[in-house]
Design a protein around this motif. Structure first.
Motif, mmCIF file in Angstrom:
data_model
loop_
_atom_site.group_PDB
_atom_site.id
_atom_site.type_symbol
_atom_site.label_atom_id
_atom_site.label_comp_id
_atom_site.label_asym_id
_atom_site.label_seq_id
_atom_site.Cartn_x
_atom_site.Cartn_y
_atom_site.Cartn_z
ATOM 1 N N ALA A 147 9.678 3.876 -4.588
ATOM 2 C CA ALA A 147 9.924 5.615 -5.067
ATOM 3 C C ALA A 147 8.606 6.453 -5.169
ATOM 4 O O ALA A 147 7.337 5.299 -6.246
ATOM 5 N N PRO A 148 8.267 7.348 -5.501
ATOM 6 C CA PRO A 148 7.093 7.785 -5.744
ATOM 7 C C PRO A 148 6.823 8.096 -7.015
ATOM 8 O O PRO A 148 8.110 8.124 -8.530
ATOM 9 N N ASN A 149 6.004 7.489 -7.671
ATOM 10 C CA ASN A 149 5.598 7.286 -9.463
ATOM 11 C C ASN A 149 6.646 6.570 -10.143
ATOM 12 O O ASN A 149 6.932 6.909 -11.122
ATOM 13 N N VAL A 203 0.584 -1.417 0.290
ATOM 14 C CA VAL A 203 0.511 0.072 0.003
ATOM 15 C C VAL A 203 1.549 1.285 0.189
ATOM 16 O O VAL A 203 1.959 1.151 0.679
ATOM 17 N N ASP A 204 0.880 2.191 -0.460
ATOM 18 C CA ASP A 204 1.663 3.392 -0.887
ATOM 19 C C ASP A 204 0.965 4.546 -0.038
ATOM 20 O O ASP A 204 -0.386 4.955 -0.577
ATOM 21 N N VAL A 205 0.894 4.608 1.212
ATOM 22 C CA VAL A 205 0.147 5.703 2.266
ATOM 23 C C VAL A 205 0.449 7.123 1.912
ATOM 24 O O VAL A 205 1.713 7.134 2.324
ATOM 25 N N GLU A 206 -0.569 7.651 1.129
ATOM 26 C CA GLU A 206 -0.233 9.394 0.693
ATOM 27 C C GLU A 206 -2.035 9.706 1.149
ATOM 28 O O GLU A 206 -2.516 8.961 1.177
ATOM 29 N N GLU A 207 -2.003 11.207 0.176
ATOM 30 C CA GLU A 207 -2.947 11.783 0.109
ATOM 31 C C GLU A 207 -3.410 11.937 -1.198
ATOM 32 O O GLU A 207 -2.868 11.467 -2.059
ATOM 33 N N CYS A 250 9.463 3.024 3.264
ATOM 34 C CA CYS A 250 9.283 3.964 3.021
ATOM 35 C C CYS A 250 8.836 4.429 1.640
ATOM 36 O O CYS A 250 9.277 4.106 0.288
ATOM 37 N N HIS A 251 8.220 4.826 1.683
ATOM 38 C CA HIS A 251 7.546 6.140 0.355
ATOM 39 C C HIS A 251 8.557 7.807 -0.079
ATOM 40 O O HIS A 251 7.719 8.538 -0.862
ATOM 41 N N GLY A 252 9.574 7.382 0.354
ATOM 42 C CA GLY A 252 10.007 9.108 0.695
ATOM 43 C C GLY A 252 10.011 9.900 1.303
ATOM 44 O O GLY A 252 8.179 9.621 2.221
ATOM 45 N N LEU A 309 -2.028 -0.650 -3.852
ATOM 46 C CA LEU A 309 -2.879 -0.252 -4.009
ATOM 47 C C LEU A 309 -2.460 1.142 -3.275
ATOM 48 O O LEU A 309 -1.638 1.032 -2.369
ATOM 49 N N HIS A 310 -3.284 1.740 -3.664
ATOM 50 C CA HIS A 310 -3.426 3.230 -2.549
ATOM 51 C C HIS A 310 -4.966 3.545 -1.682
ATOM 52 O O HIS A 310 -5.535 2.954 -2.563
ATOM 53 N N PRO A 311 -4.186 3.796 -0.621
ATOM 54 C CA PRO A 311 -5.975 4.061 0.359
ATOM 55 C C PRO A 311 -7.057 4.846 -0.322
ATOM 56 O O PRO A 311 -7.749 4.971 -0.312
ATOM 57 N N ARG A 358 8.514 13.515 0.992
ATOM 58 C CA ARG A 358 7.969 14.785 0.371
ATOM 59 C C ARG A 358 6.983 14.434 -1.326
ATOM 60 O O ARG A 358 6.419 15.048 -1.723
ATOM 61 N N HIS A 359 7.238 12.850 -1.855
ATOM 62 C CA HIS A 359 6.365 12.832 -2.525
ATOM 63 C C HIS A 359 7.146 13.257 -3.802
ATOM 64 O O HIS A 359 6.228 13.314 -4.531
ATOM 65 N N GLU A 360 8.462 13.906 -3.571
ATOM 66 C CA GLU A 360 9.507 14.570 -5.164
ATOM 67 C C GLU A 360 9.790 12.094 -5.586
ATOM 68 O O GLU A 360 10.394 12.559 -5.264
HETATM 69 ZN ZN LIG Z 1 2.892 7.631 -4.623
#
Ligand SMILES: [Zn+2]
Length: 297
Positions: free
Chosen positions: A121-123, A8-12, A81-83, A226-228, A85-87
């Motif tokens: 990594a983000p994206n 799960v990529d935990v982000e908004e 860890c997904h980083g 997946l993403h929340p 700041r999603h950079e």
């Molecule tokens: Zn992400």
């Protein structure tokens, strides 16, 4: 039955690249947080299915919502860890990248009370030109990466890359494993079966066939993500071009049911366990015997 990895990529919802792209003209518009309720929905779903997952969590989210990380760890899931700041990695210098992952890792370890050894990594933004990132991840204490998607895509993807877990980097003392997002190989093409928008768009039966093919014919575990926010049909939907809207919101209303079916039909666990990297929740002997990893790891 072979154990697959669920992540799960935990982000908004507003961290999604398409959302950012689609709303870039709405300068100054504030988007409210939805991460607490959407992660809670996911935790309930996983509890119902007695399934553990790896949560690649954004440092920024952990800082603003520490209770989210504590709840994930308390339920026995793996915090990764997904980083910070999603950079995207390809927009950072090596020293910026090191600072970003170090900050996020420390924050996540403080909150979870466990070592964080996985990174995404983000994206999926570690391309061939960013292989320096693997050395930094290893030096910063990570044991595996899951940022590679061996498909053709307009924004990311490396269709020629290996499809199953393998050693991607090694230094004098340690090695970094790569666990690519899963694809099914058909007629010489890698088809995306590892989650995200493709999972929402494709009929469930097709994804099921793809996973079965990887598990049974190739005897390899699948990495699914997946993403929340994909389980949150009530999230704000600001105006944006139709093609952005389609990619963001297709299938969102049915996602909970679809993920439930997936969890009912296949066995899933954390990436750490599938890769046999140990940790607090050690994989049982039975899990190891069944995981069916090839010699590539
Ligand atoms: Zn992400």
């Amino acid at each position: 039955m072979l154990v697959n990895a669920l992540s799960v990529d935990v982000e908004e919802y507003y961290h999604a690249a398409i959302f950012r792209h689609g709303t870039r003209t709405l300068v100054g518009r504030h988007f409210g947080s939805r991460v607490e309720q959407s992660v809670e929905r996911l935790l309930t779903l996983l509890r119902d299915h007695h399934t553990h997952a790896t949560f690649f969590t954004l440092g920024e989210v952990a800082a603003a919502h520490p209770a989210v990380v504590r709840a994930i760890a308390k339920e026995g899931h793996e915090v990764a860890c997904h980083g910070d700041r999603h950079e995207d990695v390809d927009r950072q210098t090596p020293s910026e990248f090191r600072a970003d992952v170090r900050r996020a890792k420390a924050r996540l370890e403080d909150l979870s009370g466990e070592s964080v050894i996985g990174y995404r990594a983000p994206n999926f933004s570690i391309g061939r030109a960013q292989s320096w990132a693997y050395e930094i991840l290893l030096e910063e204490g990570f044991r595996y990466d899951s940022s590679l998607y061996p498909i053709l895509h307009d924004r990311y993807g490396q269709p020629g890359a290996p499809r199953f877990p393998y050693e991607i980097w090694r230094n004098w003392s340690d090695r970094l494993l790569e666990f690519p997002i899963s694809t099914a190989r058909l007629l010489g093409v890698n088809l995306p079966i590892g989650g995200g928008g493709y999972f929402r768009l494709a009929p469930f039966g097709l994804i099921r066939l793809g996973i079965q093919r990887v598990n049974v014919r190739e005897r390899q575990p699948v990495m699914f993500y997946l993403h929340p926010w994909e389980l949150d049909p009530d999230q704000p939907r600001p105006p944006m071009a139709w093609h952005h809207r389609f990619r963001l919101y297709v299938g969102i209303g049915k996602e909970v049911v679809k993920v439930s079916r997936l969890l009912a039909q296949f066995r899933f666990g954390t990436a750490r366990d599938v890769l046999r990297l140990g940790g607090r929740r050690e994989a049982t002997t039975r899990d190891l015997g069944r995981s069916g990893l090839g010699r590539s790891v």
